[in-house]
Write an enzyme that holds these catalytic residues in place. Structure first.
Site, PDB file in Angstrom:
ATOM      1  CG  ASN A 180      46.765  52.954  43.711  1.00 17.09           C
ATOM      2  OD1 ASN A 180      47.539  53.538  42.950  1.00 17.09           O
ATOM      3  ND2 ASN A 180      47.188  52.111  44.649  1.00 17.09           N
ATOM      4  CD1 TRP A 181      44.031  54.949  38.023  1.00 14.94           C
ATOM      5  CD2 TRP A 181      45.103  55.837  36.269  1.00 14.94           C
ATOM      6  NE1 TRP A 181      43.146  55.776  37.363  1.00 14.94           N
ATOM      7  CE2 TRP A 181      43.782  56.337  36.284  1.00 14.94           C
ATOM      8  CE3 TRP A 181      45.970  56.263  35.266  1.00 14.94           C
ATOM      9  CZ2 TRP A 181      43.308  57.225  35.326  1.00 14.94           C
ATOM     10  CZ3 TRP A 181      45.505  57.153  34.313  1.00 14.94           C
ATOM     11  CH2 TRP A 181      44.176  57.623  34.339  1.00 14.94           C
ATOM     12  CE  LYS A 182      47.438  48.549  43.192  1.00 14.66           C
ATOM     13  NZ  LYS A 182      47.604  47.350  43.963  1.00 14.66           N
TER      14      LYS A 182
ATOM     15  CG  HIS B 194      49.305  51.505  48.491  1.00 14.00           C
ATOM     16  ND1 HIS B 194      49.818  50.252  48.256  1.00 14.00           N
ATOM     17  CD2 HIS B 194      48.033  51.489  48.032  1.00 14.00           C
ATOM     18  CE1 HIS B 194      48.876  49.513  47.660  1.00 14.00           C
ATOM     19  NE2 HIS B 194      47.788  50.242  47.512  1.00 14.00           N
TER      20      HIS B 194
ATOM     21  CD  GLU C  12      50.753  47.672  45.636  1.00 19.66           C
ATOM     22  OE1 GLU C  12      50.860  48.650  44.879  1.00 19.66           O
ATOM     23  OE2 GLU C  12      49.806  46.865  45.555  1.00 19.66           O
TER      24      GLU C  12
ATOM     25  CD  GLU D 286      44.250  49.917  50.077  1.00 20.79           C
ATOM     26  OE1 GLU D 286      43.494  49.833  49.109  1.00 20.79           O
ATOM     27  OE2 GLU D 286      45.468  50.116  49.977  1.00 20.79           O
TER      28      GLU D 286
ATOM     29  N   GLY E 186      44.870  43.105  45.440  1.00 21.19           N
ATOM     30  CA  GLY E 186      45.297  42.484  44.187  1.00 21.19           C
ATOM     31  C   GLY E 186      45.165  40.975  44.178  1.00 21.19           C
TER      32      GLY E 186
ATOM     33  CB  SER F 119      39.785  42.182  45.887  1.00 24.49           C
ATOM     34  OG  SER F 119      41.124  41.748  45.707  1.00 24.49           O
TER      35      SER F 119
ATOM     36  N   GLY G 273      42.084  49.311  43.203  1.00 26.28           N
ATOM     37  CA  GLY G 273      43.258  49.105  42.353  1.00 26.28           C
ATOM     38  C   GLY G 273      42.841  48.550  40.997  1.00 26.28           C
ATOM     39  N   GLY G 274      42.924  47.230  40.843  1.00 22.00           N
ATOM     40  CA  GLY G 274      42.707  46.578  39.552  1.00 22.00           C
ATOM     41  C   GLY G 274      41.444  47.031  38.826  1.00 22.00           C
TER      42      GLY G 274
END
Ligand code: PEP
Length: 259
Positions: free
Chosen positions: A11-13, A101, A103, A173, A179, A219, A240-241
């Site tokens: 997930n590049w966000k 998600h 977010e 999640e 994150g 993470s 993610g990251g």
């Protein structure tokens, strides 16, 4: 051992423009072999502005990654300024779309009912929803994690058939792990993914529970992917990251090779 093929999703966000997207996909393709993806499905979820570029390189170079999106509206078209429809995504050969998600839920106020409409709209266009769920730290500390996550699953999948659920993906999640660099222990992640599977068994039956793939997200890094992925109810990772850098995402995809 289950016969569910793991799915590792990046997930590049809201990161990387379309030039940077192209570079990342090409670097990833140098590091991930066809053998790797025989064992694991991989999906890339760039921002909307990158999707056409990524689609073009995946198809032209026959790269073994599925294309994904991070979000969509639930209507086919209309006066919804700024939104993108599932019909538009399907035309770009998208395979997987995230729905709910944390977010999107927290920053953009998406409710379980709205997320359920999105899941149905994604399925209508023959793409696979990745329904995200997870609890906050306060909810976990108050002993409410299982109830929160089961409630999100029941509401998010409301009205679907067992067959539809069988072929779907859920991403568990915990919000406190997204994150933050704090990963749920493999034991806690397994416990919660088992709750997701038993909720699905109760609502949609044993076949749906046996078939659905459940990812862990929060993470995930090259050094913890193998332990997480070795849990019986964890069938993949939503990353993610660590997916923004080809080397770390490739090492997560190749988690079997880790020491
Ligand atoms: C995510 O965005 O879904 C996620 C899990 O992020 P990170 O891996 O950075 O925690």
């Amino acid at each position: 051992m289950s016969d569910r093929k793991p799915l590792i999703s990046g997930n590049w966000k809201m990161n990387l423009n379309h030039f940077e997207a192209l570079k990342l996909v090409q670097e990833l393709s140098y590091q991930v072999s066809v053998d790797d993806v025989e064992e694991v499905d991989v999906s890339l979820h760039p921002p909307f502005t990158d999707i056409r570029t990524v689609q073009t390189v995946l198809e032209a170079d026959r790269l073994p990654f599925h294309l994904g999106a991070q979000h969509c509206h639930h209507e086919d078209s209309g006066a919804f300024t700024g939104e993108v429809s599932p019909a538009m995504l399907a035309k770009l050969n998208i395979s997987y779309v995230l729905a709910g998600h944390s977010e999107r839920r927290e920053i953009f106020g998406e409710s379980d009912a709205l997320i359920n409409l999105k899941v149905k709209a994604i399925l209508k266009y023959e793409m696979t929803p990745i329904l995200c769920c997870g609890e906050t730290l306060e909810e976990r500390d108050a002993g409410q994690a299982e109830a929160k996550v089961s409630g999100q699953i029941v509401a998010g999948l409301d009205g679907l058939t067992s067959e539809q659920v069988t072929n779907m993906v859920v991403a568990y999640e915990p919000i406190w792990a997204i994150g933050t660099g704090i990963t749920a222990s493999a034991e806690d992640a397994q416990g919660m993914c088992a709750v997701v599977r038993s909720t699905i068994a109760e609502t949609f039956g044993a076949d749906a529970a046996a078939g659905i793939r459940i990812q862990y997200g929060g993470s995930v890094k090259p050094n913890n992917a193998k332990e997480l992925m070795s849990q019986p109810d964890i069938d993949g990772a939503l990353v993610g990251g660590a997916c923004l850098e080809a080397d770390s995402f490739a090492r997560i995809i190749q988690y079997r090779l880790a020491e």
